[in-house]
Design a protein around this motif. Structure first.
Motif, PDB file in Angstrom:
ATOM      1  N   ARG A 251       0.826  -1.213   0.000  1.00  0.00           N
ATOM      2  CA  ARG A 251       0.000   0.000   0.000  1.00  0.00           C
ATOM      3  C   ARG A 251       0.861   1.264   0.000  1.00  0.00           C
ATOM      4  NH1 ARG A 251      -2.988  -3.039   3.979  1.00  0.00           N
ATOM      5  NH2 ARG A 251      -2.013  -1.800   5.648  1.00  0.00           N
TER       6      ARG A 251
ATOM      7  N   PHE B 215       2.266   1.495  -5.143  1.00  0.00           N
ATOM      8  CA  PHE B 215       1.343   0.591  -4.469  1.00  0.00           C
ATOM      9  C   PHE B 215       1.079  -0.573  -5.416  1.00  0.00           C
ATOM     10  CE2 PHE B 215      -1.226   3.959  -6.471  1.00  0.00           C
ATOM     11  CZ  PHE B 215      -2.023   3.211  -7.334  1.00  0.00           C
TER      12      PHE B 215
ATOM     13  N   ASP C 295      -5.320  -3.153  -5.692  1.00  0.00           N
ATOM     14  CA  ASP C 295      -5.853  -1.948  -6.311  1.00  0.00           C
ATOM     15  C   ASP C 295      -6.127  -2.205  -7.793  1.00  0.00           C
ATOM     16  OD1 ASP C 295      -5.879   0.722  -7.650  1.00  0.00           O
ATOM     17  OD2 ASP C 295      -5.487   1.416  -5.597  1.00  0.00           O
TER      18      ASP C 295
END
Length: 308
Positions: A120, A221, A225
């Motif tokens: 992250r 990241f 996602d």
């Protein structure tokens, strides 16, 4: 030895050439369009929840396959196990086989989610590994490590052992040959640094065939996602609906690929990351997005499914 929180700088976070790192490595990143947010990804409802099943493409529409690397192409679980055994012998001598196996399981499970923090963009690669090293030592009777202890002793011992034991899973070569015969394009997407994963693909004998498309260096990241999956498709010149993604973790690989609009394949290896199935219980709308995931037990099953 006194444990302390490292005061990291770019120099201290990357003390050796073998360090895969997070943002600030000097590699260019692809700019993010401010409109390109997770809740605008294909297969996602306006509130960010996975769309109902049936919205992803049929396998016949697939023109490319993107692979996860660790425990999908590379048998990283085996390499990690050998590395942790070296650590146990050095820092926790006297552990019996049952305790050693538990130490290996703890390392792979990462119960406090340090590696997820790294993906992250919340810490550097070495910070997450330093925290995990101390947790492992504390759980199994090893000494508390200072940041310098980690850099000078722990990291070289573990890292050199880990890197020298990279090998491809036995089903990789037959799968790649069959996918080439189908005329499908190939690529890789990983939640680690590009330099590290390029070397890993080379050790597995497929760096030229499976180009690395997106890594932690791209945006700072990683998975789950949806933007990282969409970027892999963009670099292939394809829509997400024309791409299959295969990985060993249900949630951050196959399910997340479906959320991004790809066709997600979950390779359910016995050596998969231990937190995969546990994490399922914490994911909202799992049943809806799980209906889009295709489970396979071997990569050799993939070509027949895509050649239909």
């Amino acid at each position: 030895m006194t444990q302390h929180r490292p005061q990291t700088t770019e120099a201290s976070a990357r003390p050796a050439s073998d360090t895969p790192d997070t943002p600030g490595t000097g590699r260019p990143r692809t700019p993010l369009d401010p409109r390109d947010t997770p809740d605008t990804a294909p297969g996602v409802s306006p509130n960010g929840a996975p769309a109902p099943s049936g919205t992803n493409p049929a396998p016949s529409a697939i023109r490319a396959v993107v692979f996860d690397i660790d425990d999908t192409i590379c048998d990283s679980a085996r390499a990690f196990s050998i590395g942790i055994r070296k650590i146990v012998a050095r820092y926790m001598p006297g552990l019996d086989e049952e305790q050693t196996a538990r130490a290996i399981d703890m390392w792979r499970e990462d119960p406090n989610g340090h590696y997820r923090r790294y993906t992250r963009g919340e810490c550097t690669f070495d910070e997450q590994r330093f925290a995990r090293a101390n947790e492992l030592n504390e759980a199994f009777g090893g000494p508390a490590l200072s940041w310098q202890d980690y850099l000078d002793e722990w990291k070289p011992l573990f890292w050199n052992t880990f890197c020298s034991n990279w090998t491809a899973h036995d089903d990789v070569r037959p799968c790649l040959d069959a996918l080439h015969a189908l005329g499908l394009r190939l690529g890789a997407l990983s939640n680690a640094a590009a330099e590290l994963q390029t070397r890993k693909l080379a050790a597995c004998g497929c760096a030229d065939e499976v180009p690395l498309l997106v890594t932690m260096d791209t945006f700072g990241f990683g998975k789950p996602d949806p933007r990282v999956f969409r970027e892999a498709a963009r670099r292939l010149g394809l829509d997400p609906g024309e791409v299959a993604y295969v990985g060993d973790e249900f949630d951050i690989d196959a399910q997340a690929a479906c959320v991004a609009g790809m066709h997600g394949f979950w390779i359910d290896r016995p050596s998969r990351h231990l937190d995969s199935r546990h994490a399922l219980l914490k994911i909202p709308d799992t049943e809806r997005s799980a209906a889009q995931v295709t489970r396979i037990a071997s990569l050799t099953e993939l070509p027949a499914l895509l050649g239909a």
